[in-house]
Design a protein around this motif. Structure first.
Motif, PDB file in Angstrom:
ATOM      1  N   TYR A 211      -9.284   7.110   4.795  1.00 56.39           N
ATOM      2  CA  TYR A 211      -7.898   7.542   4.920  1.00 56.39           C
ATOM      3  C   TYR A 211      -7.803   9.062   4.746  1.00 56.39           C
ATOM      4  CZ  TYR A 211      -3.095   8.345   3.302  1.00 56.39           C
ATOM      5  OH  TYR A 211      -1.824   8.825   3.129  1.00 56.39           O
ATOM      6  N   ASN A 236      -1.367  -0.259   0.687  1.00 59.91           N
ATOM      7  CA  ASN A 236      -0.475   0.853   1.034  1.00 59.91           C
ATOM      8  C   ASN A 236      -1.160   1.871   1.937  1.00 59.91           C
ATOM      9  OD1 ASN A 236       1.675  -0.189  -0.336  1.00 59.91           O
ATOM     10  ND2 ASN A 236       1.298   0.989  -2.224  1.00 59.91           N
ATOM     11  N   ARG A 237      -2.413   2.180   1.621  1.00 66.06           N
ATOM     12  CA  ARG A 237      -3.196   3.074   2.479  1.00 66.06           C
ATOM     13  C   ARG A 237      -3.295   2.487   3.884  1.00 66.06           C
ATOM     14  NH1 ARG A 237      -2.698   7.557  -0.078  1.00 66.06           N
ATOM     15  NH2 ARG A 237      -4.428   8.268  -1.372  1.00 66.06           N
ATOM     16  N   LYS A 239      -1.403   0.315   5.380  1.00 62.80           N
ATOM     17  CA  LYS A 239      -0.107   0.316   6.075  1.00 62.80           C
ATOM     18  C   LYS A 239       0.180   1.663   6.729  1.00 62.80           C
ATOM     19  CE  LYS A 239       2.292  -2.998   3.452  1.00 62.80           C
ATOM     20  NZ  LYS A 239       3.043  -3.186   2.214  1.00 62.80           N
ATOM     21  N   GLU A 240      -0.194   2.715   6.017  1.00 60.60           N
ATOM     22  CA  GLU A 240       0.098   4.059   6.513  1.00 60.60           C
ATOM     23  C   GLU A 240      -0.666   4.417   7.787  1.00 60.60           C
ATOM     24  OE1 GLU A 240       0.376   7.636   3.985  1.00 60.60           O
ATOM     25  OE2 GLU A 240       0.201   6.181   2.339  1.00 60.60           O
ATOM     26  N   VAL A 241      -1.864   3.868   7.919  1.00 62.06           N
ATOM     27  CA  VAL A 241      -2.717   4.295   9.039  1.00 62.06           C
ATOM     28  C   VAL A 241      -3.102   3.156   9.987  1.00 62.06           C
ATOM     29  CG1 VAL A 241      -3.674   6.371   7.966  1.00 62.06           C
ATOM     30  CG2 VAL A 241      -4.759   4.150   7.529  1.00 62.06           C
TER      31      VAL A 241
END
Ligand SMILES: [Zn+2]
Length: 271
Positions: A211, A236-237, A239-241
């Motif tokens: 990430y 969460n990581r 989801k972001e990418v």
């Protein structure tokens, strides 16, 4: 062609034939470069080298070996990903939407690659085509010249465990480095493993470092992202990418193996 050009061309062919020959891995010498992998040119009295097609081919082959895409999916590309295998109307709509998104993603891959944006292909039904799709994407990316590594989630865990053996030359940190530094990592069947504390930590390390470095990771999973047993730091990581792409809740494993002449394809690549 001027006389000068002709002389240069003659010099070139004579020089090329005197190049030291190196036998290629296949045992036969390349007729273009004599097995050196490089073709020598002369221009204005200066010497230049250009890559021979055989060298390009060898690099492509080693890239493919490194990718480790399962043998069964070797020939899979986006253009031969069958959508007719799905019988249910809802499944057909879901797979068409998935193909459309994936086509867009692949068409703009250069930008997605730069931004480190990956994919999360999910459906709770096994055999719904997620792995086939991930392998098709991986093959396309290898064809495009990217460094790709295809790995089952459970394989990654086994590989980490193997590094704990005293006899293993590969240390755990080296293996983790490799997984973190591979340009494009495909993690197949993410979340089926029993998430022990250390597994959570290792995957956090891999996913978080990728990430931070904006490296593309492509996941397949039998779970929607928020139902994974991994802790929030990881999801969460992710989801972001990741672009989340739903796959049909229908198994097509048997239909696909029976279907020899596919009449209609998911024409996502247009190639
Ligand atoms: Zn050659």
């Amino acid at each position: 062609m001027t006389l000068m050009d002709k002389i240069q061309q003659m010099t070139l062919s004579r020089k090329a034939s005197t190049l030291e020959s190196v036998t290629t891995s296949t045992g036969s010498k390349c007729p273009h470069c004599g097995g050196t992998g490089w073709i020598r040119h002369w221009e204005d009295g200066k010497e230049y080298f250009s890559e021979c097609v055989c060298r390009k081919k060898q690099i492509a082959e080693s890239r493919l070996r490194f990718a480790n895409i399962p043998e069964t999916f070797k020939h899979m590309r986006l253009k031969n990903f069958s959508v007719t295998a799905y019988k249910d109307e809802k499944s057909k709509a879901v797979i068409r939407a998935a193909c459309k998104y994936i086509k867009q993603y692949m068409d703009g891959f250069e930008n997605e690659h730069r931004d480190g944006m990956g994919l999360y292909l999910y459906s709770q039904t096994k055999g719904s085509g997620k792995t086939r799709m991930a392998a098709s994407i991986a093959n396309e990316l290898v064809d495009m010249g990217y460094q790709v590594k295809f790995s089952l989630s459970t394989e990654i865990i086994q590989e980490i465990k193997r590094t704990w053996d005293r006899d293993n030359d590969l240390s755990e940190s080296k293996l983790l480095d490799q997984l973190q530094e591979t340009d494009i990592l495909v993690i197949d069947d993410f979340g089926t493993e029993q998430v022990a504390g250390w597994i959570n930590d290792k995957f956090y390390q891999i996913i978080n470092n990728r990430y931070v470095d904006q490296r593309v990771t492509i996941f397949t999973s039998n779970y929607p992202l928020d139902q994974l047993e991994y802790d929030d730091r990881i999801t969460n990581r992710m989801k972001e990418v990741s672009y989340l792409i739903a796959f049909p809740e229908e198994s097509v494993r048997e239909t696909i193996s029976a279907e020899k002449n596919e009449a209609m394809f998911c024409r996502v690549s247009g190639r």
